[in-house]
Design a protein around this motif. Structure first.
Motif, short mmCIF file in Angstrom:
data_model
loop_
_atom_site.label_atom_id
_atom_site.label_comp_id
_atom_site.label_asym_id
_atom_site.label_seq_id
_atom_site.Cartn_x
_atom_site.Cartn_y
_atom_site.Cartn_z
N LYS A 50 0.82 -1.22 0.00
CA LYS A 50 0.00 0.00 0.00
C LYS A 50 0.85 1.27 0.00
O LYS A 50 0.32 2.37 -0.19
CB LYS A 50 -0.96 0.00 1.19
CG LYS A 50 -0.31 -0.14 2.54
CD LYS A 50 -1.37 -0.36 3.62
CE LYS A 50 -0.76 -0.69 4.97
NZ LYS A 50 -1.77 -0.99 6.00
N HIS A 51 2.17 1.11 0.21
CA HIS A 51 3.07 2.25 0.16
C HIS A 51 3.88 2.28 -1.14
O HIS A 51 4.78 3.10 -1.29
CB HIS A 51 4.01 2.22 1.37
CG HIS A 51 3.29 2.29 2.69
ND1 HIS A 51 2.71 3.44 3.16
CD2 HIS A 51 3.03 1.32 3.61
CE1 HIS A 51 2.14 3.20 4.33
NE2 HIS A 51 2.32 1.93 4.62
N ALA A 89 9.01 2.69 0.40
CA ALA A 89 7.87 1.88 0.84
C ALA A 89 8.22 1.09 2.09
O ALA A 89 7.39 0.94 3.01
CB ALA A 89 7.45 0.94 -0.29
N ARG A 104 8.24 3.50 5.07
CA ARG A 104 6.88 3.91 5.44
C ARG A 104 6.12 2.76 6.08
O ARG A 104 5.33 2.98 7.01
CB ARG A 104 6.15 4.42 4.21
CG ARG A 104 6.66 5.76 3.71
CD ARG A 104 6.06 6.13 2.37
NE ARG A 104 6.61 7.39 1.86
CZ ARG A 104 6.45 7.83 0.63
NH1 ARG A 104 5.76 7.09 -0.24
NH2 ARG A 104 6.99 8.98 0.25
N ALA A 105 6.35 1.54 5.60
CA ALA A 105 5.65 0.38 6.16
C ALA A 105 6.01 0.18 7.63
O ALA A 105 5.16 -0.16 8.46
CB ALA A 105 5.99 -0.88 5.36
N ASP A 153 3.92 2.33 9.64
CA ASP A 153 2.49 2.11 9.46
C ASP A 153 1.88 1.65 10.79
O ASP A 153 2.35 0.71 11.41
CB ASP A 153 2.29 1.03 8.38
CG ASP A 153 0.83 0.86 7.99
OD1 ASP A 153 0.02 0.50 8.87
OD2 ASP A 153 0.51 1.06 6.81
#
Length: 362
Positions: A76-77, A309, A312-313, A316
């Protein structure tokens, strides 16, 4: 006549300046269009694609657990929201997966890998099975650093390394030559001149803990997070059973703010540069943690997307909550940091490599 010449010169300069301005705007527009195209490619490349994470061990372990957690939350990133799956490739202690990622996996950004951190040691010491160069991998990041610490029974007469250098050899328990206790003891002998009597062959860390409680051995080394998160250590701390003497990190862990780092101890005892390098090489695996890589020659824009990504994960909120529920620590390092670490660790003079081999028993 002079006025006519001046007028002509002025007109020429005006035309040149106007052309330059128009050309500059055209050039800027061209670069903007190139940037837009590149951005569009970034957005579309991963759409409706599948990324594989190759794990160099069986399912159920920590590498596998982390890979599946990242496979759930990383997509999703990533622009295009691709699918992400985990494939286990055990064999030769993870060496098969590392060789595959280096020599066989397509460098298209659709294959990632997670392998054991001590791969660097196999390359550095010249293992024949190594078919890779870690410096050429694209390091994506690591979710945790596995720093280690060293402790003794509190009733033992060892309160500093001054005693370990001059007193009777310290009797410590270890499972084997790759055990954290064994490696720490060898580093302390090499870098600080301490003395140890290693009892090797215990079946597990739990067996060593029991041996410490019985007084068979009085010291051990292990991962910091494990020491402060589970039994019997939680109870030991309440009873004042153990004393912490050293930790491996670059800076002191908040849970052991009073305990010196190995770097501080090497400064105190004026450790020679070659011995410092040996210690840093052996302990580099702690800095790698459980890393993720992409094969060599993956386009730089896709490496950038994957690194962003990954980062960022790990921030999350859903991943953080699931990691906490599974008692997984998050202390990340970026792909750029791991790339620099690899260059530093692999660039060693022959004397350092020879000493590392001796300590590792090669």
């Amino acid at each position: 006549m002079r006025n006519r010449i001046s007028l002509v010169v002025a007109m020429c300069l005006t035309l040149v300046l106007s052309y330059s301005i128009v050309s500059s705007y055209s050039l800027m527009g061209s670069w903007e269009r190139v940037a837009d195209i590149a951005h569009a490619e970034d957005q579309s490349f991963y759409q409706e694609r599948t990324i594989r994470i190759i794990v160099g061990s069986d399912s159920g372990g920590l590498y596998d657990l982390w890979a599946r957690l990242l496979a759930k939350h990383m997509p999703k990133h990533i622009p295009g929201n691709p699918n992400m799956i985990v494939q286990n490739m055990p064999g030769a202690g993870g060496l098969a997966a590392t060789n595959y990622l280096y020599g066989l996996a397509k460098p298209d950004g659709l294959t990632l890998g997670m392998f054991q951190a001590h791969r660097y040691m196999q390359q550095l010491t010249g293992s024949e099975e190594v078919k890779f160069d870690l410096r050429k991998f694209n390091w994506i990041g690591t979710m945790e650093k596995t720093e280690v610490m060293f402790f003794v029974r509190a009733d033992a007469p060892y309160k500093s390394f001054d005693v370990l250098k001059s007193g009777e050899p310290l009797r410590c328990g270890a499972t084997g030559s790759t055990d954290g206790t064994y490696l720490l003891a060898k580093i302390f002998e090499e870098a600080l001149g301490a003395k140890f009597n290693l009892v090797v062959g215990y079946q597990s860390g739990n067996a060593i803990d029991l041996a410490m409680e019985k007084g068979e051995v009085i010291c051990r080394g292990m991962i910091v997070t494990g020491h402060f998160s589970r039994e019997p250590f939680v109870t030991w701390h309440k009873k004042g059973f153990d004393r912490h003497l050293a930790q491996s990190g670059q800076k002191r862990d908040p849970t052991m703010s009073e305990v010196p780092t190995l770097g501080e101890l090497m400064d105190r005892y004026k450790t020679a540069d070659v011995s410092r390098r040996v210690a840093q090489v052996i302990l580099a695996g702690n800095e790698y943690g459980r890393p993720m890589v992409a094969p060599p020659n993956v386009p730089s824009d896709r490496v950038r997307v994957l690194r962003e990504a990954y980062s960022r994960a790990l921030k999350d909120s859903q991943l953080v909550a699931e990691a906490k529920q599974s008692r997984l620590e998050i202390e990340p390092a970026s792909g750029e940091e791991l790339q620099a670490l690899t260059e530093r660790v692999m660039n060693q003079p022959p004397e350092v490599i020879a000493r590392v081999k001796r300590i590792m028993g090669d």
